[in-house]
Design a protein around this motif. Structure first.
Motif, PDB file in Angstrom:
ATOM      1  N   PHE A  56       8.628  10.018  11.192  1.00 31.34           N
ATOM      2  CA  PHE A  56       9.463   8.835  11.413  1.00 31.34           C
ATOM      3  C   PHE A  56       9.975   8.856  12.850  1.00 31.34           C
ATOM      4  O   PHE A  56      10.270   9.923  13.393  1.00 31.34           O
ATOM      5  N   GLY A  57      10.101   7.671  13.427  1.00 29.02           N
ATOM      6  CA  GLY A  57      10.658   7.576  14.770  1.00 29.02           C
ATOM      7  C   GLY A  57       9.575   7.704  15.822  1.00 29.02           C
ATOM      8  O   GLY A  57       8.534   8.346  15.598  1.00 29.02           O
ATOM      9  N   HIS A  58       9.791   7.047  16.919  1.00 29.73           N
ATOM     10  CA  HIS A  58       8.823   7.086  18.000  1.00 29.73           C
ATOM     11  C   HIS A  58       9.524   6.677  19.288  1.00 29.73           C
ATOM     12  O   HIS A  58      10.399   5.824  19.269  1.00 29.73           O
ATOM     13  N   ARG A  59       9.132   7.325  20.376  1.00 29.81           N
ATOM     14  CA  ARG A  59       9.741   6.994  21.651  1.00 29.81           C
ATOM     15  C   ARG A  59       9.526   5.528  22.018  1.00 29.81           C
ATOM     16  O   ARG A  59      10.387   4.865  22.570  1.00 29.81           O
ATOM     17  N   VAL A  60       8.367   4.984  21.701  1.00 29.53           N
ATOM     18  CA  VAL A  60       8.054   3.622  22.131  1.00 29.53           C
ATOM     19  C   VAL A  60       8.208   2.598  20.992  1.00 29.53           C
ATOM     20  O   VAL A  60       8.765   1.529  21.193  1.00 29.53           O
ATOM     21  N   TYR A  61       7.715   2.947  19.794  1.00 23.71           N
ATOM     22  CA  TYR A  61       7.816   1.971  18.697  1.00 23.71           C
ATOM     23  C   TYR A  61       9.223   1.931  18.136  1.00 23.71           C
ATOM     24  O   TYR A  61       9.727   2.931  17.632  1.00 23.71           O
ATOM     25  N   LYS A  62       9.827   0.781  18.195  1.00 23.18           N
ATOM     26  CA  LYS A  62      11.117   0.602  17.540  1.00 23.18           C
ATOM     27  C   LYS A  62      10.895  -0.369  16.383  1.00 23.18           C
ATOM     28  O   LYS A  62      11.726  -1.194  16.038  1.00 23.18           O
ATOM     29  N   ASN A  63       9.723  -0.293  15.825  1.00 23.56           N
ATOM     30  CA  ASN A  63       9.284  -1.131  14.723  1.00 23.56           C
ATOM     31  C   ASN A  63       8.224  -0.308  13.991  1.00 23.56           C
ATOM     32  O   ASN A  63       7.873   0.788  14.445  1.00 23.56           O
ATOM     33  N   TYR A  64       7.668  -0.857  12.916  1.00 22.97           N
ATOM     34  CA  TYR A  64       6.643  -0.129  12.170  1.00 22.97           C
ATOM     35  C   TYR A  64       5.449   0.147  13.099  1.00 22.97           C
ATOM     36  O   TYR A  64       4.915  -0.765  13.722  1.00 22.97           O
ATOM     37  N   ASP A  65       5.048   1.391  13.195  1.00 30.34           N
ATOM     38  CA  ASP A  65       3.886   1.763  14.011  1.00 30.34           C
ATOM     39  C   ASP A  65       2.638   1.123  13.377  1.00 30.34           C
ATOM     40  O   ASP A  65       2.343   1.380  12.211  1.00 30.34           O
ATOM     41  N   PRO A  66       1.930   0.252  14.118  1.00 32.42           N
ATOM     42  CA  PRO A  66       0.786  -0.443  13.503  1.00 32.42           C
ATOM     43  C   PRO A  66      -0.270   0.528  12.982  1.00 32.42           C
ATOM     44  O   PRO A  66      -0.997   0.237  12.036  1.00 32.42           O
ATOM     45  N   ARG A  67      -0.349   1.709  13.587  1.00 30.28           N
ATOM     46  CA  ARG A  67      -1.342   2.706  13.144  1.00 30.28           C
ATOM     47  C   ARG A  67      -0.971   3.239  11.772  1.00 30.28           C
ATOM     48  O   ARG A  67      -1.842   3.502  10.939  1.00 30.28           O
ATOM     49  N   ALA A  68       0.333   3.386  11.528  1.00 28.35           N
ATOM     50  CA  ALA A  68       0.785   3.887  10.221  1.00 28.35           C
ATOM     51  C   ALA A  68       0.408   2.896   9.122  1.00 28.35           C
ATOM     52  O   ALA A  68      -0.024   3.278   8.030  1.00 28.35           O
ATOM     53  N   ARG A  69       0.551   1.607   9.436  1.00 25.81           N
ATOM     54  CA  ARG A  69       0.228   0.570   8.445  1.00 25.81           C
ATOM     55  C   ARG A  69      -1.260   0.653   8.060  1.00 25.81           C
ATOM     56  O   ARG A  69      -1.619   0.587   6.890  1.00 25.81           O
ATOM     57  N   ILE A  70      -2.119   0.810   9.074  1.00 26.93           N
ATOM     58  CA  ILE A  70      -3.572   0.853   8.801  1.00 26.93           C
ATOM     59  C   ILE A  70      -3.925   2.120   8.016  1.00 26.93           C
ATOM     60  O   ILE A  70      -4.671   2.072   7.034  1.00 26.93           O
ATOM     61  N   ILE A  71      -3.356   3.243   8.422  1.00 29.06           N
ATOM     62  CA  ILE A  71      -3.665   4.497   7.712  1.00 29.06           C
ATOM     63  C   ILE A  71      -3.228   4.392   6.257  1.00 29.06           C
ATOM     64  O   ILE A  71      -3.973   4.751   5.346  1.00 29.06           O
ATOM     65  N   LYS A  72      -2.019   3.864   6.069  1.00 31.69           N
ATOM     66  CA  LYS A  72      -1.499   3.742   4.697  1.00 31.69           C
ATOM     67  C   LYS A  72      -2.471   2.948   3.825  1.00 31.69           C
ATOM     68  O   LYS A  72      -2.697   3.281   2.668  1.00 31.69           O
ATOM     69  N   SER A  73      -3.072   1.919   4.428  1.00 35.23           N
ATOM     70  CA  SER A  73      -3.968   1.064   3.626  1.00 35.23           C
ATOM     71  C   SER A  73      -5.275   1.774   3.275  1.00 35.23           C
ATOM     72  O   SER A  73      -6.060   1.247   2.485  1.00 35.23           O
ATOM     73  N   HIS A  74      -5.544   2.934   3.858  1.00 33.88           N
ATOM     74  CA  HIS A  74      -6.793   3.640   3.541  1.00 33.88           C
ATOM     75  C   HIS A  74      -6.597   4.872   2.660  1.00 33.88           C
ATOM     76  O   HIS A  74      -7.574   5.483   2.248  1.00 33.88           O
ATOM     77  N   VAL A  75      -5.339   5.224   2.389  1.00 34.74           N
ATOM     78  CA  VAL A  75      -5.101   6.452   1.616  1.00 34.74           C
ATOM     79  C   VAL A  75      -5.772   6.355   0.243  1.00 34.74           C
ATOM     80  O   VAL A  75      -6.506   7.265  -0.179  1.00 34.74           O
ATOM     81  N   ASP A  76      -5.542   5.217  -0.435  1.00 35.31           N
ATOM     82  CA  ASP A  76      -6.071   5.083  -1.801  1.00 35.31           C
ATOM     83  C   ASP A  76      -7.582   5.231  -1.844  1.00 35.31           C
ATOM     84  O   ASP A  76      -8.129   5.890  -2.720  1.00 35.31           O
ATOM     85  N   GLU A  77      -8.258   4.588  -0.858  1.00 29.77           N
ATOM     86  CA  GLU A  77      -9.727   4.610  -0.915  1.00 29.77           C
ATOM     87  C   GLU A  77     -10.271   6.018  -0.649  1.00 29.77           C
ATOM     88  O   GLU A  77     -11.283   6.415  -1.243  1.00 29.77           O
ATOM     89  N   VAL A  78      -9.578   6.787   0.182  1.00 26.78           N
ATOM     90  CA  VAL A  78     -10.025   8.170   0.413  1.00 26.78           C
ATOM     91  C   VAL A  78      -9.823   8.991  -0.868  1.00 26.78           C
ATOM     92  O   VAL A  78     -10.701   9.763  -1.272  1.00 26.78           O
ATOM     93  N   LEU A  79      -8.686   8.801  -1.503  1.00 24.21           N
ATOM     94  CA  LEU A  79      -8.429   9.552  -2.743  1.00 24.21           C
ATOM     95  C   LEU A  79      -9.481   9.197  -3.798  1.00 24.21           C
ATOM     96  O   LEU A  79      -9.971  10.053  -4.528  1.00 24.21           O
ATOM     97  N   GLU A  80      -9.839   7.905  -3.824  1.00 27.30           N
ATOM     98  CA  GLU A  80     -10.855   7.465  -4.795  1.00 27.30           C
ATOM     99  C   GLU A  80     -12.198   8.142  -4.495  1.00 27.30           C
ATOM    100  O   GLU A  80     -12.862   8.650  -5.388  1.00 27.30           O
ATOM    101  N   ALA A  81     -12.558   8.177  -3.195  1.00 32.53           N
ATOM    102  CA  ALA A  81     -13.850   8.777  -2.811  1.00 32.53           C
ATOM    103  C   ALA A  81     -13.895  10.276  -3.095  1.00 32.53           C
ATOM    104  O   ALA A  81     -14.929  10.820  -3.466  1.00 32.53           O
ATOM    105  N   THR A  82     -12.745  10.941  -2.924  1.00 34.15           N
ATOM    106  CA  THR A  82     -12.759  12.391  -3.142  1.00 34.15           C
ATOM    107  C   THR A  82     -12.473  12.734  -4.598  1.00 34.15           C
ATOM    108  O   THR A  82     -12.613  13.888  -5.010  1.00 34.15           O
ATOM    109  N   GLY A  83     -12.030  11.731  -5.348  1.00 36.01           N
ATOM    110  CA  GLY A  83     -11.707  11.963  -6.761  1.00 36.01           C
ATOM    111  C   GLY A  83     -10.469  12.839  -6.917  1.00 36.01           C
ATOM    112  O   GLY A  83     -10.228  13.421  -7.966  1.00 36.01           O
ATOM    113  N   LYS A  84      -9.666  12.897  -5.839  1.00 39.62           N
ATOM    114  CA  LYS A  84      -8.472  13.746  -5.907  1.00 39.62           C
ATOM    115  C   LYS A  84      -7.229  12.903  -6.156  1.00 39.62           C
ATOM    116  O   LYS A  84      -7.177  11.723  -5.817  1.00 39.62           O
ATOM    117  N   GLU A  85      -6.211  13.558  -6.681  1.00 40.78           N
ATOM    118  CA  GLU A  85      -4.906  12.903  -6.757  1.00 40.78           C
ATOM    119  C   GLU A  85      -4.009  13.634  -5.790  1.00 40.78           C
ATOM    120  O   GLU A  85      -3.970  14.862  -5.793  1.00 40.78           O
TER     121      GLU A  85
END
Ligand code: CMC
Length: 389
Positions: free
Chosen positions: A265-294
């Motif tokens: 959490f927190g960033h020297r430059v981002y004082k808003n949601y880090d756009p990279r975090a948003r994109i990564i978050k949207s891929h977590v589920d699909e990676v878990l699905e591909a690996t069959g892990k929880e």
């Protein structure tokens, strides 16, 4: 001290002019050469983004195929680099091995010290981008006492990396295309981020006209630190320590009392949601699905984020999730050990470091990086002989 400005941490000092990466931290915008990160993640590949960062434009089909070919065919490291890596203790941190090995590359390619020769600069760019995954994978295998897996030039950049990490026996390693793609997106997201600590380290060392391998080794060193590239490791350890959703309120209380930080959490430059975090978050589920892990940590992360974003302590300080908050969860699901997370950041950031280094060398205003100080110590003291101390 005349007109000297005191700016600890350089929060308000532009150290260069750059046309590579644009960040609007207030609005949560990240663009490379003017193209939004969201578009690059949707349409591009890591190697194409690397080209864009370094050469300033999207490659034509011919330029891209040449670039990919060149990188694919420079993935092998000299056998002596392998022997050099063998010398590390079995429990050596992979970032320590990476740092030393990248520095060592400069002695294998002394011609790279001719930094005014464009061909040499391009060659170093290709070699660094090509060899970084190989060294990283070898460092990982070294820690497990497993034989190194040589690069497979038939695979994609990320597919080959997965093969070098995880291949156990013949026949060929077949990477799951979903994981290849997810890793490629993670690599795009980490490719460059303007004048962060490691990039500034590359530019500082590069400004002395050191060769590119040495300059990039400085970047790896800066990235090693827990407040920079090490934060994704700290996030996972933090989630493991919290252990369950019920413990979140107590944990947040200790953060608010200033006893520890909410990692990721927190960033020297981002004082808003880090756009990279948003994109990564949207891929977590699909990676878990591909690996069959929880992932036992995902629920904790989601709830932690929700509560922090509802909490005045974090909102008033404009603390939002950064790129590291969710990346560790994906690495863990991919089977990458916690210790190697920072290496996963160093591999793609190499293209940004090189792009910034090359841009710096073309800058007619380039001068050696040499900040001043405000001296606070004593003056005009007498040397006291040992017998009188
Ligand atoms: N948890 C709790 N409080 C925080 C945090 C945090 N993660 N980050 C900042 N604060 C507070 C800090 O205590 C200070 O409060 P106060 O004004 O009451 O003293 C205020 O917010 C400003 O903090 P700062 O330390 O002046 O901010 P900075 O711009 O110097 O630091 C940072 C930026 C990224 C080092 C910091 O936010 C941090 O330590 N975050 C956790 C580590 C992390 O996730 N790092 C990854 C950064 S993104 C990837 C990368 O660049 O490598």
């Amino acid at each position: 001290f005349g007109l000297m400005t005191y700016d600890p941490g350089y929060t308000n000092t532009a150290s260069c002019r750059s046309a590579i990466t644009y960040i609007d931290g207030e609005r949560g915008i990240l663009q490379h050469r003017g193209i939004p990160i969201e578009e690059l993640c949707e349409h591009s590949t890591y190697l194409e983004v690397a080209y864009l960062l370094i050469y300033g434009h999207l490659p034509t089909e011919e330029e891209l195929s040449r670039w990919v070919y060149d990188i694919t065919h420079h993935t092998y490291v000299h056998e002596n680099i392998k022997s050099f890596m063998d010398g590390f203790r079995h429990d050596a941190h992979p970032m320590g091995i990476l740092l030393a090995s990248v520095g060592a590359l400069s002695t294998f390619y002394p011609e790279a010290s001719d930094i005014d020769d464009e061909e040499q600069r391009n060659m170093a760019a290709i070699r660094l981008i090509a060899k970084m995954p190989t060294i990283a994978a070898f460092a990982y295998r070294h820690s497990l006492g497993l034989p190194y897996v040589y690069p497979d030039n038939d695979l994609s950049y990320t597919g080959n990396f997965l093969s070098m990490l995880f291949k156990m026996a013949e026949p060929k390693y077949e990477p799951d295309p979903r994981l290849e793609k997810a890793l490629d997106i993670l690599f795009i997201l980490h490719a460059d981020h303007e004048q962060n600590a490691s990039t500034s380290a590359v530019r500082t060392v590069g400004s002395t006209r050191a060769d590119p391998y040495t300059a990039v080794a400085a970047g790896v060193a800066a990235l090693y630190g827990p407040l920079h590239g090490g934060a994704n490791v700290a996030v996972l350890k933090m989630l493991q320590r919290i252990g369950s959703v019920e413990n979140i309120p107590d944990f947040l209380e200790t953060v608010k009392q200033g006893k520890e930080r909410l990692m990721g959490f927190g960033h020297r430059v981002y004082k808003n949601y880090d756009p990279r975090a948003r994109i990564i978050k949207s891929h977590v589920d699909e990676v878990l699905e591909a690996t069959g892990k929880e992932s036992p940590w995902l629920d904790i992360a989601i709830e932690l984020e929700k509560r922090a974003l509802d909490d005045e302590y974090f909102t008033s300080r404009k603390l939002y999730p950064n790129v590291d908050f969710y990346s560790g969860l994906i690495y863990e699901a991919l089977g990458i050990p916690t210790e190697a997370f920072t290496v996963m950041f160093a591999i793609p950031r190499t293209s940004g470091w090189i792009a910034q280094w090359m841009e710096m060398l073309r800058d007619p205003e380039l001068r050696i990086a040499r900040p001043r100080q405000i001296y606070t110590g004593p003056r005009d003291q007498r040397y006291v002989p040992m017998s009188e101390r």
